[in-house]
Every structure is written in C-alpha cells, then in structure tokens.
Design an enzyme around this catalytic site. Structure first.
Site, mmCIF file in Angstrom:
data_model
loop_
_atom_site.group_PDB
_atom_site.id
_atom_site.type_symbol
_atom_site.label_atom_id
_atom_site.label_comp_id
_atom_site.label_asym_id
_atom_site.label_seq_id
_atom_site.Cartn_x
_atom_site.Cartn_y
_atom_site.Cartn_z
ATOM 1 C CD GLN A 58 -33.050 -12.781 36.836
ATOM 2 O OE1 GLN A 58 -32.893 -11.581 36.760
ATOM 3 N NE2 GLN A 58 -31.994 -12.172 37.996
ATOM 4 C CE LYS A 59 -38.193 -21.376 38.440
ATOM 5 N NZ LYS A 59 -37.835 -20.117 40.297
ATOM 6 N N PRO A 60 -36.930 -15.584 38.965
ATOM 7 C CG PRO A 60 -38.291 -13.646 39.120
ATOM 8 C CD PRO A 60 -38.199 -14.706 38.426
ATOM 9 C CD GLU A 103 -41.336 -19.744 41.168
ATOM 10 O OE1 GLU A 103 -40.264 -20.099 41.349
ATOM 11 O OE2 GLU A 103 -41.379 -20.955 40.214
#
Length: 101
Positions: free
Chosen positions: A23-25, A72
């Site tokens: 998952q990519k916040p 990120e």
C-alpha cells in the site's frame, strides 16, 4: 514510475516473477540530500521542501553522514497514516526557491 490507484492489493504470489505489492500512503514524494554543511528536502519536481518539513531536515542533519534518502513523507496516526497535505500551513506557500537549511 508513479503509482496507480487500486481498490485492493493483489493477493500473495499473484504477480509474475515474485513481485510484491504494498500500500502507498498518500503523502509527499521527497528526496533528502544531507552533508555536514547542507541539508535539503526536495520534491519530485525539484521544489525545496526543507522549510515545510524542518523536522525531516533536522533528523537528516543529526545522522551526521552524507546521504541521499528517497521516500514518501506521511504522518503516522492511530490506526493508519495521514497526509502532510492536511497540514495547517499549505506546503506550496513554503516550498519556494530558497537557500537550503
């Protein structure tokens, strides 16, 4: 390569070649450059984010080594993550060309 939005992650072993998905916040993609005399937090487009994220710049300086970090910027909260986009001070206002910290 930029991420694509999906409703769910692929199941384990579903991708060819053992590729793993995570998952990519939603946050700010940033690159941190640090030397003894210079620290800069830079956006993907090259904007200086050092004044928008002084805690990141201070932490990189405290490591004491020359380094480049790519990642990120997200903010941990109970039960997940929140985006720096929700900060009270708009990042666009502080992400202007300036001398690095």
């Amino acid at each position: 390569m930029l991420a694509e939005a999906r409703w769910q992650l692929p199941p384990a072993n579903a991708l060819p070649g053992g590729i793993v998905a995570e998952q990519k916040p939603d946050g700010f993609r940033a690159i941190v450059f640090a030397r003894r005399d210079l620290v800069m937090v830079q956006s993907r487009q090259g904007a200086d984010l050092s004044r928008a994220f002084p805690d990141i710049a201070r932490a990189a300086r405290a490591l004491g080594d020359s380094l480049v970090l790519d990642g990120e910027l997200v903010v941990p909260v109970r039960g997940g993550w929140t985006s720096p986009h929700s900060r009270a001070e708009p990042v666009a206002e502080v992400a202007a060309p300036r001398r690095p910290l």
